[in-house]
Scaffold this active site. Structure first.
Site, PDB file in Angstrom:
ATOM      1  CG  ASP A  73      -2.226  -0.883   0.443  1.00 29.58           C
ATOM      2  OD1 ASP A  73      -2.012  -1.921  -0.010  1.00 29.58           O
ATOM      3  OD2 ASP A  73      -2.603  -1.322   2.117  1.00 29.58           O
ATOM      4  CG  ASN A 147      -3.389   5.685   4.241  1.00 32.16           C
ATOM      5  OD1 ASN A 147      -4.552   5.503   4.119  1.00 32.16           O
ATOM      6  ND2 ASN A 147      -2.574   4.802   4.069  1.00 32.16           N
ATOM      7  CB  THR A 188      -8.403   0.119   6.826  1.00 34.57           C
ATOM      8  OG1 THR A 188      -7.636   1.140   6.339  1.00 34.57           O
ATOM      9  CG2 THR A 188      -9.491   0.196   6.895  1.00 34.57           C
ATOM     10  CG  LEU A 192      -7.846  -0.477  12.446  1.00 35.27           C
ATOM     11  CD1 LEU A 192      -9.746  -0.478  13.448  1.00 35.27           C
ATOM     12  CD2 LEU A 192      -7.556  -1.053  11.395  1.00 35.27           C
TER      13      LEU A 192
END
Length: 291
Positions: A73, A147, A188, A192
């Site tokens: 990612d 993000n 996520t 998280l």
């Protein structure tokens, strides 16, 4: 059937073990599907692959109609931030660990890619975040993030005190180890771990998550991404701001970090039938222990 994508760029996590082999195998497969293959410049120079044409990121954006990202990612986010302004769709082949957005396993890439190249795929568009640090009325740092934007306390210092505003309206002063402003994609990630909720990527929102707040009633809150969030450094030493993998250290008292929705989106392509919930079950191991 002929590929819908004529010119495909390959971008790789070139320091990962086996990355050269993976890139060569994928490139050979793309040729069999009738695609012209180009390597992104840094990928080519760091893998030593010389048998393919090479383009820098701007060249990929101008000439390619698909980017295949081989890695994790982090690799996807790094190149995706640069390509978003060109509207090039991205497909992720996972050589990392979790792989929330690089969701095709390398062992399955031929089975997954063949129908996708024919136009059988799910499109997944996600808004990015535009953030800046303003000091004495002057912008000293400007970055795009996918993000999250994170304000952290110093490594050896105590808590930071932060003033939070939304659309110019005062929300709270909070003392904590830091604060995370996360997109649905970033929900996520670090958010998280800090106790924030998961946000479905179709929701136009952000989550504001305090990191180890002094006041335990200071809880995460979901906000619309149509507004602007401002975080001002009130107290604390050696605070820093992180925008995905981009950092600005040594924030000063009075510095203001503003976050708004970027004008650009990342466009991910997934295999037909892809589901966000399938990804959550697989990556977060929700189905473990179920008979």
């Amino acid at each position: 059937m002929k590929s819908q994508f004529r010119h495909v760029a390959l971008i790789g996590k070139y320091h990962a073990q086996g990355s050269r082999f993976a890139l060569e195998e994928i490139a050979n497969f793309l040729h069999t599907q009738g695609c012209e293959v180009t390597l992104e410049a840094e990928t080519a120079s760091n893998t030593g692959l010389t048998q393919y044409p090479v383009l820098d990121v701007a060249g990929v954006g101008a000439h390619c109609d698909l980017a295949l990202v081989v890695g994790g990612d982090g690799t996807m986010l790094g190149i995706g931030r640069q390509l978003a302004q060109f509207g090039v769709p991205l497909v992720g082949i996972n050589q990392g660990r979790l792989g929330f957005i690089t969701d095709i396993a390398f062992d399955d890439f031929q089975t997954a890619l063949e129908p996708m190249l024919r136009g059988e795929f799910e499109e997944d568009r996600r808004w990015m975040m535009q953030a800046k640090v303003v000091r004495d009325g002057r912008c000293v740092f400007d970055a795009t993030a996918m993000n999250d934007v994170v304000v952290n306390r110093g490594a050896t210092a105590g808590m930071v005190e932060l003033r939070v505003e939304v659309d110019g309206r005062f929300v709270a002063n909070q003392r904590a180890d830091g604060l995370i402003i996360a997109s649905p994609t970033g929900s996520t990630a670090y958010a998280l771990s800090a106790g924030g909720p998961l946000i479905h990527p179709s929701i136009s929102g952000w989550v504001l998550v305090p990191i180890a707040p002094h006041t335990l009633s200071n809880r995460p809150i979901v906000l619309s991404d149509a507004g602007e969030i401002t975080v001002e450094i009130v107290a604390g030493r050696d605070a820093s701001a992180n925008f995905d993998m981009q950092s600005l250290a040594s924030l000063l008292h009075g510095d203001r970090i503003t976050v708004r929705r970027s004008e650009f989106q990342m466009c991910f392509l997934h295999p037909k039938g892809w589901s966000y919930f399938d990804t959550l079950r697989k990556k977060l191991h929700w189905n473990e222990g179920v008979a």
